[in-house]
Design a protein around this motif. Structure first.
Motif, PDB file in Angstrom:
ATOM      1  N   PHE A  52       0.838  -1.203   0.000  1.00 45.38           N
ATOM      2  CA  PHE A  52       0.000   0.000   0.000  1.00 45.38           C
ATOM      3  C   PHE A  52       0.872   1.252   0.000  1.00 45.38           C
ATOM      4  O   PHE A  52       0.569   2.236  -0.684  1.00 45.38           O
ATOM      5  N   TRP A  53       1.954   1.230   0.753  1.00 47.52           N
ATOM      6  CA  TRP A  53       2.846   2.399   0.815  1.00 47.52           C
ATOM      7  C   TRP A  53       3.475   2.680  -0.542  1.00 47.52           C
ATOM      8  O   TRP A  53       3.894   3.803  -0.834  1.00 47.52           O
ATOM      9  N   MET A  54       3.546   1.667  -1.402  1.00 45.92           N
ATOM     10  CA  MET A  54       4.040   1.892  -2.758  1.00 45.92           C
ATOM     11  C   MET A  54       3.142   2.859  -3.522  1.00 45.92           C
ATOM     12  O   MET A  54       3.608   3.543  -4.442  1.00 45.92           O
ATOM     13  N   ALA A  55       1.853   2.931  -3.165  1.00 47.82           N
ATOM     14  CA  ALA A  55       0.964   3.905  -3.807  1.00 47.82           C
ATOM     15  C   ALA A  55       1.472   5.319  -3.568  1.00 47.82           C
ATOM     16  O   ALA A  55       1.422   6.179  -4.457  1.00 47.82           O
ATOM     17  N   ALA A  56       1.980   5.561  -2.357  1.00 48.72           N
ATOM     18  CA  ALA A  56       2.588   6.864  -2.069  1.00 48.72           C
ATOM     19  C   ALA A  56       3.858   7.045  -2.889  1.00 48.72           C
ATOM     20  O   ALA A  56       4.162   8.155  -3.362  1.00 48.72           O
ATOM     21  N   GLY A  57       4.612   5.964  -3.067  1.00 47.83           N
ATOM     22  CA  GLY A  57       5.819   6.046  -3.877  1.00 47.83           C
ATOM     23  C   GLY A  57       5.532   6.411  -5.320  1.00 47.83           C
ATOM     24  O   GLY A  57       6.202   7.275  -5.905  1.00 47.83           O
ATOM     25  N   SER A  68       5.405  21.181 -13.210  1.00 51.24           N
ATOM     26  CA  SER A  68       4.679  21.689 -12.039  1.00 51.24           C
ATOM     27  C   SER A  68       3.214  21.974 -12.327  1.00 51.24           C
ATOM     28  O   SER A  68       2.369  21.896 -11.432  1.00 51.24           O
ATOM     29  N   LYS A  69       2.874  22.264 -13.568  1.00 51.42           N
ATOM     30  CA  LYS A  69       1.496  22.607 -13.912  1.00 51.42           C
ATOM     31  C   LYS A  69       0.575  21.380 -13.961  1.00 51.42           C
ATOM     32  O   LYS A  69      -0.637  21.523 -14.144  1.00 51.42           O
ATOM     33  N   ASN A  70       1.155  20.187 -13.774  1.00 51.01           N
ATOM     34  CA  ASN A  70       0.360  18.959 -13.824  1.00 51.01           C
ATOM     35  C   ASN A  70       0.488  18.100 -12.566  1.00 51.01           C
ATOM     36  O   ASN A  70       0.024  16.967 -12.538  1.00 51.01           O
ATOM     37  N   VAL A  71       1.091  18.641 -11.511  1.00 49.71           N
ATOM     38  CA  VAL A  71       1.352  17.860 -10.310  1.00 49.71           C
ATOM     39  C   VAL A  71       0.060  17.487  -9.587  1.00 49.71           C
ATOM     40  O   VAL A  71      -0.140  16.335  -9.172  1.00 49.71           O
ATOM     41  N   THR A  72      -0.842  18.438  -9.414  1.00 50.23           N
ATOM     42  CA  THR A  72      -2.094  18.158  -8.709  1.00 50.23           C
ATOM     43  C   THR A  72      -2.889  17.063  -9.415  1.00 50.23           C
ATOM     44  O   THR A  72      -3.497  16.203  -8.767  1.00 50.23           O
ATOM     45  N   MET A  73      -2.873  17.076 -10.734  1.00 50.69           N
ATOM     46  CA  MET A  73      -3.578  16.052 -11.498  1.00 50.69           C
ATOM     47  C   MET A  73      -3.011  14.660 -11.207  1.00 50.69           C
ATOM     48  O   MET A  73      -3.764  13.696 -10.979  1.00 50.69           O
ATOM     49  N   GLN A  74      -1.681  14.539 -11.160  1.00 54.78           N
ATOM     50  CA  GLN A  74      -1.087  13.232 -10.888  1.00 54.78           C
ATOM     51  C   GLN A  74      -1.418  12.744  -9.482  1.00 54.78           C
ATOM     52  O   GLN A  74      -1.693  11.566  -9.278  1.00 54.78           O
ATOM     53  N   LEU A  75      -1.417  13.643  -8.531  1.00 56.32           N
ATOM     54  CA  LEU A  75      -1.759  13.256  -7.162  1.00 56.32           C
ATOM     55  C   LEU A  75      -3.225  12.832  -7.067  1.00 56.32           C
ATOM     56  O   LEU A  75      -3.559  11.857  -6.384  1.00 56.32           O
ATOM     57  N   THR A  76      -4.076  13.554  -7.768  1.00 53.36           N
ATOM     58  CA  THR A  76      -5.508  13.216  -7.780  1.00 53.36           C
ATOM     59  C   THR A  76      -5.731  11.853  -8.419  1.00 53.36           C
ATOM     60  O   THR A  76      -6.511  11.026  -7.915  1.00 53.36           O
ATOM     61  N   LYS A  77      -5.064  11.606  -9.522  1.00 56.23           N
ATOM     62  CA  LYS A  77      -5.200  10.326 -10.204  1.00 56.23           C
ATOM     63  C   LYS A  77      -4.746   9.173  -9.317  1.00 56.23           C
ATOM     64  O   LYS A  77      -5.386   8.116  -9.272  1.00 56.23           O
ATOM     65  N   ASN A  78      -3.658   9.360  -8.601  1.00 59.51           N
ATOM     66  CA  ASN A  78      -3.105   8.266  -7.811  1.00 59.51           C
ATOM     67  C   ASN A  78      -3.983   7.891  -6.629  1.00 59.51           C
ATOM     68  O   ASN A  78      -4.182   6.703  -6.351  1.00 59.51           O
ATOM     69  N   ILE A  79      -4.495   8.859  -5.911  1.00 53.96           N
ATOM     70  CA  ILE A  79      -5.357   8.498  -4.783  1.00 53.96           C
ATOM     71  C   ILE A  79      -6.714   7.978  -5.273  1.00 53.96           C
ATOM     72  O   ILE A  79      -7.303   7.084  -4.665  1.00 53.96           O
ATOM     73  N   LEU A 240      12.905  16.775  -8.502  1.00 51.45           N
ATOM     74  CA  LEU A 240      13.646  15.522  -8.437  1.00 51.45           C
ATOM     75  C   LEU A 240      13.797  15.016  -7.004  1.00 51.45           C
ATOM     76  O   LEU A 240      14.036  13.822  -6.788  1.00 51.45           O
ATOM     77  N   ALA A 241      13.649  15.905  -6.033  1.00 48.19           N
ATOM     78  CA  ALA A 241      13.664  15.452  -4.641  1.00 48.19           C
ATOM     79  C   ALA A 241      12.456  14.550  -4.368  1.00 48.19           C
ATOM     80  O   ALA A 241      12.578  13.493  -3.730  1.00 48.19           O
ATOM     81  N   LEU A 242      11.278  14.965  -4.865  1.00 47.38           N
ATOM     82  CA  LEU A 242      10.087  14.127  -4.708  1.00 47.38           C
ATOM     83  C   LEU A 242      10.239  12.811  -5.465  1.00 47.38           C
ATOM     84  O   LEU A 242       9.836  11.752  -4.969  1.00 47.38           O
ATOM     85  N   ALA A 243      10.807  12.874  -6.669  1.00 44.76           N
ATOM     86  CA  ALA A 243      10.990  11.655  -7.459  1.00 44.76           C
ATOM     87  C   ALA A 243      11.920  10.677  -6.744  1.00 44.76           C
ATOM     88  O   ALA A 243      11.679   9.466  -6.735  1.00 44.76           O
ATOM     89  N   THR A 244      12.961  11.195  -6.122  1.00 47.49           N
ATOM     90  CA  THR A 244      13.892  10.341  -5.382  1.00 47.49           C
ATOM     91  C   THR A 244      13.214   9.746  -4.148  1.00 47.49           C
ATOM     92  O   THR A 244      13.374   8.556  -3.841  1.00 47.49           O
ATOM     93  N   LEU A 245      12.451  10.575  -3.444  1.00 53.52           N
ATOM     94  CA  LEU A 245      11.697  10.071  -2.296  1.00 53.52           C
ATOM     95  C   LEU A 245      10.743   8.966  -2.730  1.00 53.52           C
ATOM     96  O   LEU A 245      10.631   7.920  -2.070  1.00 53.52           O
ATOM     97  N   GLY A 246      10.057   9.184  -3.849  1.00 48.99           N
ATOM     98  CA  GLY A 246       9.135   8.173  -4.356  1.00 48.99           C
ATOM     99  C   GLY A 246       9.829   6.862  -4.662  1.00 48.99           C
ATOM    100  O   GLY A 246       9.294   5.782  -4.385  1.00 48.99           O
ATOM    101  N   THR A 247      11.043   6.934  -5.204  1.00 49.69           N
ATOM    102  CA  THR A 247      11.793   5.722  -5.518  1.00 49.69           C
ATOM    103  C   THR A 247      12.157   4.956  -4.251  1.00 49.69           C
ATOM    104  O   THR A 247      12.030   3.724  -4.185  1.00 49.69           O
ATOM    105  N   PHE A 248      12.612   5.678  -3.228  1.00 50.20           N
ATOM    106  CA  PHE A 248      12.943   5.005  -1.970  1.00 50.20           C
ATOM    107  C   PHE A 248      11.699   4.381  -1.330  1.00 50.20           C
ATOM    108  O   PHE A 248      11.769   3.294  -0.738  1.00 50.20           O
TER     109      PHE A 248
END
Length: 445
Positions: A52-57, A68-79, A240-248
């Protein structure tokens, strides 16, 4: 006392003790069954919440790799996709994937396969017949279904409308994934044919990659991604900080993904196997990252962080088909080849103008195929996997998922439409689709 009197007395004492010995043995067997039931249920629950935590990843990885203009959309899609998967897998998916005896085995199952779980505080009467709780098994398997949908989200980022995408998720999680997964994990025809995929390099990852590929073809590339002269225009991610966090986070969750797929923790051997799976999984991820790090330095003269991140994920995908049987050295080789595959296939997709925003197709599709083929290096966890059976399973699953996904995406395109207008896409989906920016204090690009 004379010796001759001891024998009758001993016989009487032994006869009197026999019932109690039998009862003690029976109690011991029951206690062992209960312990096995508890530990395996715990494995499913811990593995399940790690997956389940992989969903956050996935959410963080995608949020970091889109503009940056599409970040909210990706977060909305994922949850949203995870929530839809949870409902659809309960409604029809679980019943299709694990059909009842009266249904055509391996193909179709009943609606509402799980109408209720065990009574509160009450375990099954015979735990020897139920090796783990129904709730834990359902919870664990659901996470794999949701992961398949998460793979598609990143590839189609920045140019697909919210509701058509979520409609596709309904079909994918309720029908497409459960059907193909039932062929192997539901005791279907691939399982009988000897196909081996321990935790889903093809059943989950290559399948998700096939769906993503179908969507990318129907949808087309982002505006401005490819020039008329064939030039590829880079579109760097926002964070890229968020992308790296997501990978971990994904790396961490993978221990539940592969370790939980042992499906048992009731014996010393099972626990030892889980630890072996953890070690092999970690080695493959590390090798994939290092391989991508070195290769990008050699090819481009500079190390590429995004390739290193995807190299680690490709290593994880590669080892997923068989994380138990290999040695640590072989796990390193399998993971490293996965990392190399990513570095070579990302530019290959650009050459044929398939726009994959986060690199999910190289990571999940191509590395998933490799990982499933690599099972033959050890023979799989039953030691009987053959190249022919592995190729047959790969082709069958990918063909089914790709064709059905293509049909669904094309039908959505022909009816309600998939893409926003050109103006909305240029302005960003956060504003045009959702009216909410992820970074309102900054100028979006």
């Amino acid at each position: 006392m004379k010796t001759k009197y001891l024998f009758p007395l001993a016989a009487v004492a032994t006869a009197a003790a026999l019932p109690s010995v039998g009862l003690a043995q029976e109690a011991g067997v029951e206690a062992a069954a209960h312990t096995s039931y508890i530990l395996t249920t715990l494995l499913f629950l811990i593995g399940g919440f790690l997956v389940f935590w992989m969903a956050a990843g996935f959410a963080m990885l995608e949020a970091g790799l889109v503009r940056s203009k599409n970040v909210t959309m990706q977060l909305t899609k994922n949850i949203s996709l995870f929530s839809i998967a949870a409902i659809m897998y309960w409604l029809v998916g679980f019943g299709i994937m694990y059909p009842a005896d009266w249904v055509i085995e391996g193909w179709l199952g009943p609606f509402f396969a799980i109408t209720s779980l065990e009574p509160v505080g009450v375990a099954p009467a015979d735990t020897s017949l139920d090796y783990a709780s129904v709730g834990s098994d359902f919870f664990f398997q659901l996470m794999f279904c949701a992961t398949t949908a998460s793979i598609v989200s990143g590839t189609l980022a920045e140019r697909i409308k919210l509701w058509p995408f979520l409609i596709f998720v309904v079909v994918l999680t309720g029908f497409i994934y459960p059907i193909e997964a039932s062929w192997q994990w539901g005791g279907g025809w691939l399982a009988e044919a000897g196909f081996s995929d321990f935790a889903g390099s093809t059943l989950v990852h290559a399948a998700g990659g096939a769906a993503a590929l179908a969507g990318a073809i129907v949808l087309g590339p982002r505006i401005g991604k490819y020039g008329k002269d064939g030039k590829v225009n880079p579109m760097p991610g926002s964070n890229l900080a968020l992308a790296t966090l997501g990978t971990f986070i994904l790396w961490l969750g993978w221990f539940g993904f592969n370790g939980g797929s042992q499906l048992a923790m009731g014996t010393v051997g099972d626990v030892a196997d889980v630890s072996r799976i953890f070690a092999n999984t970690n080695m493959a991820a590390a090798a994939g990252a290092v391989a991508a790090l070195i290769l990008t330095q050699l090819i481009y003269g500079k190390a590429d962080l995004t390739m290193v991140l995807n190299g680690a994920l490709a290593g994880l995908v590669s080892i997923t088909a068989e994380p138990l049987a290999p040695s640590l050295f072989l796990s390193l080789i399998i993971g490293a080849i996965g990392g190399l595959i990513v570095v070579f296939t990302v530019p290959l997709l650009d050459k044929i103008k398939i726009d994959d925003v986060v690199g999910a197709i190289p990571v999940h599709f191509f590395a998933g195929i490799w990982g499933t083929l690599a099972v033959v290096l050890t023979g799989g966890y039953h030691g009987e996997a053959t190249l022919g059976a592995q190729i047959m399973g790969i082709v069958a699953i990918i063909a089914f998922v790709f064709i059905t996904s293509f049909v669904v995406f094309y039908a959505l395109k022909a009816t309600i439409g998939l893409r926003p207008s050109e103006e909305d896409e240029i302005n960003g989906l956060d504003v045009s689709e959702l009216g909410m920016e992820a970074y309102p204090d900054f100028v979006n690009t």
